[in-house]
Scaffold this active site. Structure first.
Site, PDB file in Angstrom:
ATOM      1  N   THR A 250      22.131 -31.130 -17.327  1.00 11.40           N
ATOM      2  CA  THR A 250      23.301 -31.140 -16.438  1.00 11.40           C
ATOM      3  C   THR A 250      24.342 -32.107 -17.019  1.00 11.40           C
ATOM      4  O   THR A 250      24.240 -32.489 -18.180  1.00 11.40           O
ATOM      5  CB  THR A 250      22.886 -31.496 -14.982  1.00 11.40           C
ATOM      6  N   ASN A 251      25.361 -32.468 -16.257  1.00 13.34           N
ATOM      7  CA  ASN A 251      26.351 -33.422 -16.771  1.00 13.34           C
ATOM      8  C   ASN A 251      26.778 -34.378 -15.656  1.00 13.34           C
ATOM      9  O   ASN A 251      26.303 -34.262 -14.522  1.00 13.34           O
ATOM     10  CB  ASN A 251      27.548 -32.684 -17.389  1.00 13.34           C
TER      11      ASN A 251
END
Ligand code: CTP
Length: 397
Positions: free
Chosen positions: A206-207
């Site tokens: 994810t980020n």
């Protein structure tokens, strides 16, 4: 016909000497065709009698929470705009701390209409850090403050704190009412947050996106009177804004499906989501055990580029806004995205700059247009950035 004609305005009058000047504003609003209801605090009645406002507004002045049952609720729902004038040190403090102990503060607690706060007081009170802290908090929550003027104060001293001019107050009221209709007749689709690409049932790629920028855009699109606002959100900790349809998704693939399903029904599309560009080629149905291998090599494949797909499908009348989070050669990369994805505007930000990026409350953005123009906004809270973006987008609609 005046832009104020038929508008429902609540004027909250507080206990400051400028209460007598507020009477003139009420009179002007009524002359311009607005329907003005006046609420006075107990202290305000020490400065001007309710009879003055009753005569000018052609309505009974409300002063008592215990007078007409549910008056605060009715007014809170039906008003287009609230104006607090003069706004005292006390009312701003109460508002900032959620105190609702009289008719005015209770009505303010119940309303979702825009609120214009017009402070007037001694400069030492105005510049008191406690007042400034409260003002900052309320501004971030969406209250609009008018800066008082500098000059001779009631005490005879010179300083900041004078009630602003009639013209300035009336112009701001008109502007705020016009903004309420800025996106009227339009349907807005916003994406927000990160996506989550699973590796196994527990782990993911994810980020750092928080979703704040996209949520602020959805909230402000609603505030500007959009007919419908749909927010397609990746995993975030945020509450969906009021009046916004929120669709929760996890992966880039799910976001793509949710967006493409709705795209044709919306005329303003803002892709603020930080969509993952890569996902694991193979998703394990069982948790990967560390005992099973000394080294793990992940093979990643590209996710669909949703915005590029929208750029291909875009029809006349649809405005497509993309976001470019960059760490180097900001404008060059952003302009490439504008061209390659067939966007109308790209909102670029350097995520490494102090005051910008996913984990802070503010942002510093540059807007790039198709005709080659670009405009850099100052460092602002994300809600204010959202407003500035939507004001500019509205001009293209
Ligand atoms: N975007 C998208 N689908 C993707 C990746 C990005 O729709 N798979 C959208 C984002 O929502 C954003 C814009 O494309 O509005 C630009 O995203 P960004 O990650 O900055 O750029 P990329 O096109 O992915 O290019 P790069 O990561 O190489 O800079």
């Amino acid at each position: 016909m005046s832009r104020l004609s038929g508008k429902k305005i609540v004027a909250g009058i507080c206990g400051g000497i400028a209460a007598y000047k507020a009477a003139n504003i009420v009179s002007k609003l009524v002359q311009a065709g607005a329907d003005v209801r006046v609420i006075m605090t107990r202290a305000a009645c020490q400065f001007v009698t309710p009879m003055t406002f009753e005569t000018l507004s052609h309505h009974t002045v409300l002063t008592d929470l215990w007078g007409e049952p549910l008056a605060h609720v009715e007014l809170a729902y039906s008003t287009d705009l609230f104006v607090l004038m003069p706004a005292t040190y006390n009312i701003v403090g109460k508002l900032a701390h959620g105190i609702a102990d009289d008719l005015l503060t209770t009505t303010l607690a119940a309303t979702r209409a825009p609120v214009l706060v017009v402070p007037a007081m001694e400069s030492q009170m105005y510049t008191n850090p406690i007042f400034q802290e409260n003002k900052k908090k309320l501004t971030e929550l969406g209250y609009r403050f008018l800066e008082p003027e500098v000059g001779r104060l009631a005490s005879g001293r010179e300083g900041i704190g004078r009630f602003p001019s009639e013209e300035k107050i009336l112009n701001t009221i008109e502007e705020m009412l016009a903004e309420r209709a800025l996106l009227q007749g339009h349907r807005v689709l916003v994406t927000a947050g990160p996506t989550r690409e699973m590796l196994d049932p527990m782990r993911c790629i994810t980020n750092k996106s928080s979703g704040k920028m996209g949520y602020a855009l959805a909230e402000q699109a609603r505030h500007f009177g959009a007919d419908t606002v749909c927010l397609i959100s990746g995993p975030t900790q945020l509450e969906p804004p009021r009046g916004v349809e929120c669709v929760r998704v996890e992966s880039a693939e799910e976001m793509k499906d949710a967006v493409l399903k709705r795209f044709a029904q919306y005329d303003l599309i803002l892709m603020a989501a930080a969509v993952a560009d890569w996902r694991p080629k193979k998703v394990s149905s069982q948790k990967l055990k560390k005992s099973e291998a000394r080294k793990l090599t992940l093979v990643l494949e590209k996710t669909p580029d949703i915005l590029s797909e929208l750029g291909k499908r875009k029809k006349k009348g649809q405005i497509l806004v993309g976001f470019a989070a960059e760490t180097e050669r900001l404008l060059e990369h952003a302009r490439e995205k504008l061209r390659e994805k067939n966007l109308d505007i790209v909102v670029a930000n350097d995520i490494t700059a102090p005051g910008a990026g996913p984990e802070v409350e503010t942002n510093i953005v540059t807007l790039l247009y198709r005709d080659g123009r670009s405009e850099t906004l100052p460092c602002l809270p994300k809600r204010a950035v959202a407003q500035e973006i939507l004001r500019r987008v509205a001009q293209l609609l």
